[in-house]
Design an enzyme around this catalytic site. Structure first.
Site, PDB file in Angstrom:
ATOM      1  N   CYS A  55     -58.018  17.123 -16.868  1.00 38.51           N
ATOM      2  CA  CYS A  55     -59.129  16.441 -17.016  1.00 38.51           C
ATOM      3  C   CYS A  55     -60.676  17.334 -16.700  1.00 38.51           C
ATOM      4  O   CYS A  55     -60.458  18.259 -15.848  1.00 38.51           O
ATOM      5  CB  CYS A  55     -58.971  15.280 -16.091  1.00 38.51           C
ATOM      6  SG  CYS A  55     -57.891  13.998 -16.756  1.00 38.51           S
ATOM      7  N   ASN A  77     -53.223  29.602 -19.410  1.00 40.13           N
ATOM      8  CA  ASN A  77     -52.192  29.030 -18.997  1.00 40.13           C
ATOM      9  C   ASN A  77     -52.051  29.427 -17.725  1.00 40.13           C
ATOM     10  O   ASN A  77     -51.869  30.629 -17.316  1.00 40.13           O
ATOM     11  CB  ASN A  77     -51.036  29.175 -19.865  1.00 40.13           C
ATOM     12  CG  ASN A  77     -49.745  28.127 -19.585  1.00 40.13           C
ATOM     13  OD1 ASN A  77     -49.504  27.763 -18.308  1.00 40.13           O
ATOM     14  ND2 ASN A  77     -49.329  27.683 -20.640  1.00 40.13           N
ATOM     15  N   HIS A 166     -53.471  17.822 -25.563  1.00 41.23           N
ATOM     16  CA  HIS A 166     -53.616  19.131 -25.853  1.00 41.23           C
ATOM     17  C   HIS A 166     -52.520  20.063 -26.505  1.00 41.23           C
ATOM     18  O   HIS A 166     -51.506  19.473 -26.631  1.00 41.23           O
ATOM     19  CB  HIS A 166     -53.651  19.657 -23.999  1.00 41.23           C
ATOM     20  CG  HIS A 166     -52.240  19.773 -23.599  1.00 41.23           C
ATOM     21  ND1 HIS A 166     -51.631  18.609 -23.207  1.00 41.23           N
ATOM     22  CD2 HIS A 166     -51.422  20.689 -23.293  1.00 41.23           C
ATOM     23  CE1 HIS A 166     -50.515  18.932 -22.630  1.00 41.23           C
ATOM     24  NE2 HIS A 166     -50.217  20.103 -22.702  1.00 41.23           N
ATOM     25  N   GLN A 168     -50.995  24.272 -26.990  1.00 44.88           N
ATOM     26  CA  GLN A 168     -51.153  25.535 -26.616  1.00 44.88           C
ATOM     27  C   GLN A 168     -51.219  26.639 -27.531  1.00 44.88           C
ATOM     28  O   GLN A 168     -50.736  26.575 -28.846  1.00 44.88           O
ATOM     29  CB  GLN A 168     -49.691  25.706 -25.888  1.00 44.88           C
ATOM     30  CG  GLN A 168     -49.373  24.809 -24.747  1.00 44.88           C
ATOM     31  CD  GLN A 168     -48.394  25.089 -23.895  1.00 44.88           C
ATOM     32  OE1 GLN A 168     -48.043  26.106 -23.467  1.00 44.88           O
ATOM     33  NE2 GLN A 168     -47.450  24.111 -23.583  1.00 44.88           N
ATOM     34  N   HIS A 281     -48.255  27.909 -38.923  1.00 52.62           N
ATOM     35  CA  HIS A 281     -47.578  29.246 -39.654  1.00 52.62           C
ATOM     36  C   HIS A 281     -48.458  29.694 -40.489  1.00 52.62           C
ATOM     37  O   HIS A 281     -48.677  29.060 -41.340  1.00 52.62           O
ATOM     38  CB  HIS A 281     -46.213  29.130 -40.184  1.00 52.62           C
ATOM     39  CG  HIS A 281     -45.172  29.048 -38.915  1.00 52.62           C
ATOM     40  ND1 HIS A 281     -43.693  29.000 -39.353  1.00 52.62           N
ATOM     41  CD2 HIS A 281     -45.197  29.247 -37.622  1.00 52.62           C
ATOM     42  CE1 HIS A 281     -43.094  29.103 -38.154  1.00 52.62           C
ATOM     43  NE2 HIS A 281     -43.957  28.968 -37.236  1.00 52.62           N
ATOM     44  N   LYS A 314     -32.628  11.431 -32.323  1.00 52.80           N
ATOM     45  CA  LYS A 314     -31.528  12.218 -33.141  1.00 52.80           C
ATOM     46  C   LYS A 314     -31.197  13.626 -32.165  1.00 52.80           C
ATOM     47  O   LYS A 314     -32.288  14.246 -31.639  1.00 52.80           O
ATOM     48  CB  LYS A 314     -32.138  12.972 -34.390  1.00 52.80           C
ATOM     49  CG  LYS A 314     -31.140  13.963 -35.120  1.00 52.80           C
ATOM     50  CD  LYS A 314     -29.812  13.445 -35.374  1.00 52.80           C
ATOM     51  CE  LYS A 314     -28.774  14.443 -35.890  1.00 52.80           C
ATOM     52  NZ  LYS A 314     -27.535  13.768 -36.290  1.00 52.80           N
ATOM     53  N   VAL A 317     -26.876  18.457 -31.281  1.00 51.48           N
ATOM     54  CA  VAL A 317     -26.041  18.883 -30.527  1.00 51.48           C
ATOM     55  C   VAL A 317     -24.844  19.730 -30.737  1.00 51.48           C
ATOM     56  O   VAL A 317     -25.165  20.637 -31.593  1.00 51.48           O
ATOM     57  CB  VAL A 317     -25.916  17.803 -29.319  1.00 51.48           C
ATOM     58  CG1 VAL A 317     -27.008  17.562 -28.602  1.00 51.48           C
ATOM     59  CG2 VAL A 317     -25.381  16.382 -30.056  1.00 51.48           C
ATOM     60  N   TYR A 319     -22.245  19.878 -33.079  1.00 50.37           N
ATOM     61  CA  TYR A 319     -22.000  20.266 -34.744  1.00 50.37           C
ATOM     62  C   TYR A 319     -23.341  21.324 -34.988  1.00 50.37           C
ATOM     63  O   TYR A 319     -23.175  22.203 -35.517  1.00 50.37           O
ATOM     64  CB  TYR A 319     -21.814  19.313 -35.601  1.00 50.37           C
ATOM     65  CG  TYR A 319     -21.188  19.856 -36.779  1.00 50.37           C
ATOM     66  CD1 TYR A 319     -20.021  20.456 -37.043  1.00 50.37           C
ATOM     67  CD2 TYR A 319     -22.286  19.793 -38.135  1.00 50.37           C
ATOM     68  CE1 TYR A 319     -19.552  21.065 -38.228  1.00 50.37           C
ATOM     69  CE2 TYR A 319     -21.660  20.386 -39.243  1.00 50.37           C
ATOM     70  CZ  TYR A 319     -20.220  20.938 -39.227  1.00 50.37           C
ATOM     71  OH  TYR A 319     -19.823  21.514 -40.324  1.00 50.37           O
TER      72      TYR A 319
HETATM   73  O1  LIG Z   1     -45.517  24.966 -21.124  1.00 50.49           O
HETATM   74  P1  LIG Z   1     -45.178  23.663 -20.604  1.00 50.49           P
HETATM   75  O2  LIG Z   1     -45.900  22.520 -21.670  1.00 50.49           O
HETATM   76  O3  LIG Z   1     -45.062  23.461 -19.329  1.00 50.49           O
HETATM   77  O4  LIG Z   1     -43.612  23.771 -21.175  1.00 50.49           O
HETATM   78  C1  LIG Z   1     -43.145  23.172 -22.366  1.00 50.49           C
HETATM   79  O5  LIG Z   1     -43.384  24.029 -23.707  1.00 50.49           O
HETATM   80  C2  LIG Z   1     -42.655  25.310 -23.520  1.00 50.49           C
HETATM   81  C3  LIG Z   1     -43.136  25.945 -25.041  1.00 50.49           C
HETATM   82  O6  LIG Z   1     -42.493  25.184 -25.816  1.00 50.49           O
HETATM   83  C4  LIG Z   1     -41.219  25.248 -23.398  1.00 50.49           C
HETATM   84  O7  LIG Z   1     -40.864  26.543 -22.852  1.00 50.49           O
HETATM   85  C5  LIG Z   1     -40.871  24.333 -22.146  1.00 50.49           C
HETATM   86  O8  LIG Z   1     -39.670  24.304 -21.923  1.00 50.49           O
HETATM   87  C6  LIG Z   1     -41.507  22.730 -22.009  1.00 50.49           C
HETATM   88  O9  LIG Z   1     -41.229  22.259 -21.114  1.00 50.49           O
HETATM   89  O1  LIG Z   2     -20.505  11.943 -33.554  1.00 52.38           O
HETATM   90  P1  LIG Z   2     -21.390  11.314 -32.266  1.00 52.38           P
HETATM   91  O2  LIG Z   2     -20.675  11.868 -30.966  1.00 52.38           O
HETATM   92  O3  LIG Z   2     -21.382   9.929 -32.387  1.00 52.38           O
HETATM   93  O4  LIG Z   2     -22.640  11.933 -32.459  1.00 52.38           O
HETATM   94  C1  LIG Z   2     -23.218  12.998 -31.539  1.00 52.38           C
HETATM   95  O5  LIG Z   2     -22.549  14.514 -32.394  1.00 52.38           O
HETATM   96  C2  LIG Z   2     -23.001  14.630 -33.461  1.00 52.38           C
HETATM   97  C3  LIG Z   2     -22.409  15.955 -33.790  1.00 52.38           C
HETATM   98  O6  LIG Z   2     -23.167  16.982 -32.935  1.00 52.38           O
HETATM   99  C4  LIG Z   2     -24.325  14.566 -33.623  1.00 52.38           C
HETATM  100  O7  LIG Z   2     -24.888  14.593 -35.164  1.00 52.38           O
HETATM  101  C5  LIG Z   2     -25.076  13.441 -33.253  1.00 52.38           C
HETATM  102  O8  LIG Z   2     -26.814  13.492 -33.342  1.00 52.38           O
HETATM  103  C6  LIG Z   2     -24.891  13.017 -31.848  1.00 52.38           C
HETATM  104  O9  LIG Z   2     -25.281  11.850 -31.201  1.00 52.38           O
END
Ligand SMILES: O=P(O)(O)O[C@H]1O[C@H](CO)[C@@H](O)[C@H](O)[C@H]1O
Ligand SMILES: O=P(O)(O)O[C@H]1O[C@H](CO)[C@@H](O)[C@H](O)[C@H]1O
Lengths: 351, 351
Positions: A55, A77, A166, A168, A281, A314, A317, A319
């Protein structure tokens, strides 16, 4: 034999920018969700918080006092991932243990003196000032650094640790992975087809219409054919533009307008301040300024995490991390949903 | 001129499996964290829940009743992202709008009849049964499908929607992005150096020791030199093994043991059931079974999200999504921390 319907039949789509594929399994939206519920984005943020280091007039971690700014405000930063001076790692390296020097600069840019506004709620003229400052930073840092990454992490869900509006700007002495990949893809498309990939793409999407979210005289926002995040969008100029600093005055004004419209749709989707990571980009800078970059087209990516509601995101993870990204609704379904939302921001309608 | 110290000086490290770079900025751990706090992983899970579709004897969404299983239990995912039959998309396509057929099968595998155990808390013989079942599924599905992805999403933070100990197995008629990339990298390393990349890597790490977390006669777990997630690990056999189904009896027993040791370290780090996504990568199957895959080496990746505590994770957001992955402590620091943790699980110590 059954007819192919993208809404019912899983299939792969090709991302020509990243040279990779995404698995589209739209029928999966039918499954019930019993997993993690996120905290909904914070809706009541004070306009001024004496303890918020972003601020106007407040003191930051390093003891510096912010000016009483009334538009944008840029500073270094206080905990930068990239610093201008760092010694080189030992050059004598085994091929499996390779490291390289990384040097750069990390800046933070406040969009507005108030903590309780976001881009869609700011005045158009105020957003134009943000765009002008982006362009200025790309020119200034891009004079020497090959890559200047402007990005915004919005919302706690996207790792943003401060509610003040903000973004970065991280400039580096190397071309990072993602732009390097995109540079390669755009170059080879241009060599093969004689036209910039994203210029050709914007033309096609403007005709097809089914993935368009908002459009204007100079700009187009679509859910790309190869989107991985549920409501991912790609914001593109209609004419060939290399860098944000090349935008003319009227293109910047039009950009402010289309950004406000796109982000209003986002906020209206689940009636919350929509979390996302976004970034620009454009053609690389520094030593690349003297090279031919005709294959490049300026664009912004928006990657929002939410899938089903303000509190169900979403998860990219198992897969997705180990095999391939997967999405649960088609890009056309996402675009249609966004397109059909009201143009007026839900917060303005409330009053 | 200052000497280079990886703990103090940001630098890039090369990931030879993914042909990409990670930015290591260890000095960033000094910044205070004011961002999102996660819900700590659930610690009190009932052994049996009559409403949990994964428990023995319960009815699932599609009306099927689970058997009264007393070891592992495998069934078809009730909401599969991949189904065996789906028509082909229209083959006549513009280069920017390419799609491909995706067919496959998704299975769920429960590790144990009880909901209140996890792999590190299971008996070694019980973990061996999990490994045997993994091998069986790779043989069975790999007879026709080119890729069989075994993966575990553990913890609500990693999108896991059911606390019962389980993993998933998705087999596909295509080689997904990640294994395709890894196949390419391993092949080109093998062609150049005459030895499998990961076999060479395991040897080097076993000598260097600084990134080793746990080791045994047949296995090695390291925080790889190029790790992106804070406590990411790579689990490798010491001898050349193509697929999990090729493991001998004593190698499986030893694997059960080292998995228990690695996962105990993970749980002990913040004294919670450590969330992660993990998965196995081995030589491709189906039509690839008749090809030379000498460049491949079986391995498992563990990707845990936590950074600072049980409730503060690493956000891979703006810069990471748009430019390049970035980590806040060195892989050597992470390995040392894990290595020095007690071998006994904190839950067993409590009793
Ligand atoms: O710099 P910040 O806002 O504290 O941090 C955030 O952005 C960064 C850049 O994407 C990431 O590396 C950090 O994990 C995230 O928490
Ligand atoms: O299949 P699940 O356990 O319900 O779902 C989880 O694993 C999947 C595979 O990595 C992902 O696509 C989903 O977003 C996640 O929530």
């Amino acid at each position: 034999k059954e007819d192919f319907d993208p809404k019912d039949h899983q299939h792969l789509r090709y991302n020509p920018l990243r040279d990779s594929w995404v698995l589209v399994s739209a029928h999966r939206m039918k499954r019930p969700w019993a997993g993690q519920i996120e905290k909904p984005p914070e809706e009541h943020i004070p306009r001024f918080d004496p303890h918020n280091p972003l601020c106007p007039g407040n003191t930051r971690a390093n003891g510096e006092v912010n000016p009483d700014y009334d538009s944008t405000f840029v500073f270094q930063n206080d905990f930068p991932a990239l610093q201008p001076n760092a010694p080189d790692p030992d050059p004598d390296q085994h091929p499996l243990f390779q490291s390289k020097a990384a040097r750069g600069i990390c800046k933070v840019m406040c969009f507005h003196p108030w903590s309780d506004v976001t881009l869609p709620l700011m005045k158009k003229e105020e957003v134009v000032k943000v765009i002008d400052k982006w362009a200025e930073l790309v020119e200034e840092l891009g004079a020497t650094y090959p890559w200047v990454q402007i990005f915004e992490n919005k919302g706690a869900m996207m790792g943003c640790s401060n509610p003040h509006p903000h973004c970065q700007v991280w400039a580096s002495n190397f071309l990072p992975n993602e732009p390097a990949l995109s540079d390669r893809s755009q170059r080879s498309y241009y060599q093969k087809h004689g036209e910039p990939l994203l210029l050709q793409y914007a033309k096609q999407e403007a005709e097809k219409k089914e993935r368009v979210v908002v459009e204007s005289s100079y700009w187009l926002a679509v859910v790309p054919y190869w989107a991985t995040w549920p409501y991912q969008t790609l914001l593109l100029p209609r004419r060939h533009v290399l860098r944000i600093s090349d935008l003319a005055k009227e293109e910047r004004e039009d950009l402010a307008d289309i950004m406000k419209r796109l982000l209003t749709k986002y906020d209206n989707l689940f009636e919350v301040s929509f979390p996302y990571s976004m970034g620009w980009h454009g053609a690389p800078t520094g030593p690349h300024l003297n090279q031919d970059n005709s294959h490049w087209q300026l664009h912004a990516h928006y990657y929002p995490p939410l899938l089903r509601s303000a509190t169900v995101k979403k998860f990219m993870v198992g897969y997705e991390m180990l095999a391939q990204e997967q999405r649960d609704l088609t890009p056309e379904q996402a675009a249609e949903k966004l397109r059909n939302l009201p143009q007026e921001h839900y917060k303005n309608r409330e009053n």
